[in-house]
Design a protein around this motif. Structure first.
Motif, PDB file in Angstrom:
ATOM      1  N   GLU A 135      53.288 -25.745 -12.432  1.00 18.55           N
ATOM      2  CA  GLU A 135      53.176 -27.166 -12.094  1.00 18.55           C
ATOM      3  C   GLU A 135      52.489 -27.379 -10.756  1.00 18.55           C
ATOM      4  OE1 GLU A 135      56.565 -29.495 -10.527  1.00 18.55           O
ATOM      5  OE2 GLU A 135      56.420 -30.582 -12.433  1.00 18.55           O
ATOM      6  N   GLN A 136      53.163 -27.025  -9.701  1.00 24.05           N
ATOM      7  CA  GLN A 136      52.638 -27.198  -8.343  1.00 24.05           C
ATOM      8  C   GLN A 136      53.406 -26.234  -7.453  1.00 24.05           C
ATOM      9  OE1 GLN A 136      53.731 -30.829  -6.371  1.00 24.05           O
ATOM     10  NE2 GLN A 136      55.819 -30.779  -7.143  1.00 24.05           N
ATOM     11  N   GLU A 190      55.985 -21.505  -1.595  1.00 27.84           N
ATOM     12  CA  GLU A 190      54.559 -21.372  -1.867  1.00 27.84           C
ATOM     13  C   GLU A 190      53.764 -22.180  -0.845  1.00 27.84           C
ATOM     14  OE1 GLU A 190      56.862 -22.083  -4.208  1.00 27.84           O
ATOM     15  OE2 GLU A 190      56.810 -20.229  -5.385  1.00 27.84           O
ATOM     16  N   PHE A 217      53.887 -19.048  -6.978  1.00 30.79           N
ATOM     17  CA  PHE A 217      55.019 -18.363  -7.626  1.00 30.79           C
ATOM     18  C   PHE A 217      55.550 -17.180  -6.817  1.00 30.79           C
ATOM     19  CE2 PHE A 217      53.589 -20.755 -11.379  1.00 30.79           C
ATOM     20  CZ  PHE A 217      54.815 -21.210 -11.832  1.00 30.79           C
ATOM     21  N   ASN A 231      48.453 -23.158 -10.602  1.00 27.95           N
ATOM     22  CA  ASN A 231      49.224 -24.370 -10.848  1.00 27.95           C
ATOM     23  C   ASN A 231      48.311 -25.536 -11.224  1.00 27.95           C
ATOM     24  OD1 ASN A 231      52.089 -23.756 -10.203  1.00 27.95           O
ATOM     25  ND2 ASN A 231      51.214 -23.135  -8.238  1.00 27.95           N
ATOM     26  N   HIS A 246      58.735 -24.248 -18.124  1.00 24.30           N
ATOM     27  CA  HIS A 246      58.532 -23.817 -16.749  1.00 24.30           C
ATOM     28  C   HIS A 246      59.649 -22.843 -16.364  1.00 24.30           C
ATOM     29  CE1 HIS A 246      58.092 -23.827 -12.462  1.00 24.30           C
ATOM     30  NE2 HIS A 246      56.903 -24.359 -12.640  1.00 24.30           N
TER      31      HIS A 246
END
Ligand code: URA
Ligand code: SF4
Length: 219
Positions: A56-57, A62, A69, A95, A188
């Motif tokens: 996703e983001q 991160e 990740f 992402n 996710h």
């Protein structure tokens, strides 16, 4: 005159060089998320990866380290990849959105992840498209609703399509690639952590099964 929507398109250099792209993303102002984040987090991994994973983001860790990740979701993903017999070093991981979106609770508390809006996902998509174009992988794994809807549209329901070999829509110019990867969807990794403890093993096993299925699509 209608103004074109603000997106990352004006900031994405026309290059297939991933290092150049990773440098350029730091200057992106395609939406407002650059304002509060520490830095953009570009994808990382093998430049010759046949399989690309899309999350996703970036999350809190991160955002601080600049790598995708690496926090709790990343550790869960690493475990799932290991269980599926997939070597993360041979993948490229990225992402749908490159800047961390969060809310600030009271001082001293950890920043809370906020789901990116449709506008932000669409704004950031040119980076993802350019990454995929540069890598031209055989298989793209979309992890979670944000990644899936970025490339497959808002009507897409991933729970209805797990374990299916999909393709990117050919009729949407914005997601057209000059190649035609197989696409697989899964949840996710952080959803496995969020679920009730009694469901975690089952959710983890299902994630592993999806990853194994995706690896099975490799030529
Ligand atoms: N969640 C994501 O979707 N991506 C990351 O890089 C970390 C957490
Ligand atoms: Fe650009 Fe994406 Fe960051 Fe928005 S989230 S500023 S579109 S890189």
């Amino acid at each position: 005159m209608t103004m074109a929507a603000r997106t990352a398109a004006d900031f994405v250099p026309d290059t297939a060089d991933l290092d150049e792209l990773a440098a350029a993303v730091q200057g992106c102002k395609g939406c407002d998320l650059y304002l509060d984040a520490t830095q953009a987090v570009f994808g990382a991994g093998s430049g010759s990866a046949q399989m690309v994973l899309v999350g996703e983001q970036p999350g809190d860790q991160e955002d601080k380290t600049g790598a995708p990740f690496v926090g709790p979701a990343g550790r869960l993903l690493d475990k799932a990849l290991e269980a599926a017999g997939i070597d993360r070093d041979r993948l490229y991981v990225t992402n749908a959105v490159k800047h961390f979106k969060f809310t600030l609770p009271e001082r001293g508390k950890r920043r809370i992840h906020k789901t990116p809006s449709r506008t932000e996902v669409v704004a950031c998509r040119p980076w993802l498209i350019q990454e995929l174009t540069a890598l031209h992988p055989d298989v793209v794994v979309l992890m979670g609703a944000t990644a899936a809807q970025s490339l497959l549209g808002t009507a897409f329901r991933l729970t209805a399509h797990r374990g299916e070999a999909l393709r990117l829509p050919g009729d949407d110019e914005s997601v057209q690639l000059r190649f035609d990867p197989r696409v697989a969807v899964t949840v996710h990794p952080s959803s496995v952590l969020r679920g009730p403890p009694s469901e975690r093993d089952k959710a983890f096993d299902a994630l592993v099964r999806d990853l194994r299925f995706a690896a099975g699509l490799l030529p």
